[in-house]
Scaffold this active site. Structure first.
Site, short mmCIF file in Angstrom:
data_model
loop_
_atom_site.label_atom_id
_atom_site.label_comp_id
_atom_site.label_asym_id
_atom_site.label_seq_id
_atom_site.Cartn_x
_atom_site.Cartn_y
_atom_site.Cartn_z
N CYS A 117 24.54 -59.48 -33.06
CA CYS A 117 24.29 -59.29 -31.62
C CYS A 117 25.58 -58.99 -30.87
O CYS A 117 26.69 -59.21 -31.36
CB CYS A 117 23.68 -60.56 -31.01
SG CYS A 117 22.22 -61.20 -31.80
N CYS A 176 24.24 -61.08 -25.53
CA CYS A 176 22.82 -61.18 -25.87
C CYS A 176 22.19 -62.40 -25.21
O CYS A 176 22.76 -63.51 -25.25
CB CYS A 176 22.64 -61.25 -27.39
SG CYS A 176 20.91 -61.23 -27.91
N CYS A 193 20.11 -56.96 -33.78
CA CYS A 193 19.18 -57.74 -32.94
C CYS A 193 18.27 -56.78 -32.17
O CYS A 193 18.74 -55.81 -31.57
CB CYS A 193 19.97 -58.61 -31.98
SG CYS A 193 19.00 -59.40 -30.69
N CYS A 235 19.14 -57.19 -27.95
CA CYS A 235 20.30 -56.54 -27.31
C CYS A 235 20.65 -55.20 -27.94
O CYS A 235 21.42 -54.43 -27.37
CB CYS A 235 21.51 -57.48 -27.34
SG CYS A 235 22.16 -57.83 -28.99
#
Length: 353
Positions: A32, A36, A63, A66
């Site tokens: 991430c 995030c 992810c 994000c």
């Protein structure tokens, strides 16, 4: 950057660190951005990557919230900014103008200005000046010749540093070269609602009050500013004085008091002193713009110099640079972070009602 810095960025969802690093969650094998909005994982389950490719090569998937792999490709403006900043830093010991920077990137001066304003809220010239200043500080500590250090820093004349850029140093280059030699500074640390605080004083008064994320960071800042001073933990016989100041600081931040009159021992240029003295006259709970302060001290065109004087303030709260905002009503910069600035203004507004 240290693991503590990385972890703090993750827990604060700090977008300023996006693209500087990525974090992977071992339990889910996803990676991430620091910003995030997913719930922060356990720290023991976190690993760090400097780039998307490294994370993917280690078996981590992007992810879905994000989407760090997609944003890296889409945010071309940020890529350009990083390139521009690197170019400035690589030329820190030579002359480089904003126009030259723009041309080297195939941009107009308007475009390069807009790029820096969008992401950093400063002009390219401000950034170039700051990099030169950082280089000057390093050079001053590695030479016994002030003029040599100035020119080695890419500053074209000594009048520039003694005029426009001196407001950042809080003392003349000659005094800064001495690194506080002959000065005894005692310090103490504490915890406030704004985070860790370090208060340092000479026998004449408070000379350093800074907020930070860790004790090591704050002490490093103090040593960096005064590398040749005799810095020591507050001696036992003087501890009650500093503890009393810390108590007053916490009362202020708790909204229980609007008084923070502490003795100061500060070093400043004549212009800085004019600005700082005026800041202390701004009524509690009120704010003024950089332009309004420039007019009030009789230098209506010096609003940028006013901003520099605020940035050079080493005494948070007692010299209330948090009461200075932009002309459009937005908060503007703050040495200890915009989040802290908003908290302080809110505290003063509530107590002033």
């Amino acid at each position: 950057m240290t693991d503590d810095v990385y972890w703090h960025a993750i827990t604060e969802h700090d977008a300023a660190f996006d693209f500087q690093f990525y974090y992977g969650v071992k339990s889910t094998k996803t990676f991430c951005f620091p910003s995030c909005k997913s719930k922060a994982p356990l720290r023991k389950n976190v690993t760090y990557f400097s780039g998307v490719a490294l994370a993917q090569a280690d078996g981590y998937q992007a992810c879905q919230r994000c989407q760090p792999n997609k944003k890296t490709q889409q945010d071309t403006g940020l890529v350009k900014l990083i390139y521009a900043c690197n170019k400035i830093e690589q030329h820190s010991e030579g002359s480089l103008t904003a126009l030259q920077l723009a041309k080297s990137m195939g941009l107009t001066q308007f475009q390069i200005n807009r790029l820096f304003k969008k992401y950093l809220n400063v002009t390219p010239k401000n950034y170039i000046d700051q990099i030169q200043l950082n280089t000057l500080k390093i050079n001053l500590r590695n030479t016994d010749n002030v003029s040599h250090a100035i020119y080695q820093s890419g500053i074209e004349s000594s009048s520039v540093i003694y005029g426009r850029m001196i407001t950042h140093l809080a003392m003349t280059p000659k005094n800064y070269l001495k690194g506080g030699a002959g000065i005894k500074i005692s310090y103490a640390m504490g915890e406030t609602r704004l985070g860790q605080v370090l208060m340092a004083a000479t026998d004449k008064g408070l000379s350093f009050l800074q907020f930070g994320e860790s004790k090591h960071q704050l002490l490093a800042q103090l040593v960096t500013e005064y590398p040749n001073a005799e810095i020591m933990l507050m001696p036992e016989q003087s501890a009650p004085q500093l503890e009393h100041w810390l108590h007053l600081l916490n009362l202020y931040l708790a909204g229980c008091s609007n008084e923070l009159n502490l003795p100061l021992d500060i070093r400043a240029t004549a212009f800085q002193k004019r600005v700082w003295d005026f800041l202390k006259t701004i009524p509690y709970g009120e704010v003024m713009s950089y332009g309004e302060i420039a007019k009030a001290i009789g230098s209506p065109k010096a609003f940028r110099a006013v901003a520099n004087a605020c940035a050079g303030n080493n005494i948070a709260l007692v010299i209330p640079c948090h009461r200075v905002i932009r002309g459009d009503g937005s908060l503007g910069g703050y040495r200890w972070g915009e989040k802290r600035k908003r908290m302080i203004i809110d505290i003063e507004n509530k107590l002033n009602i």
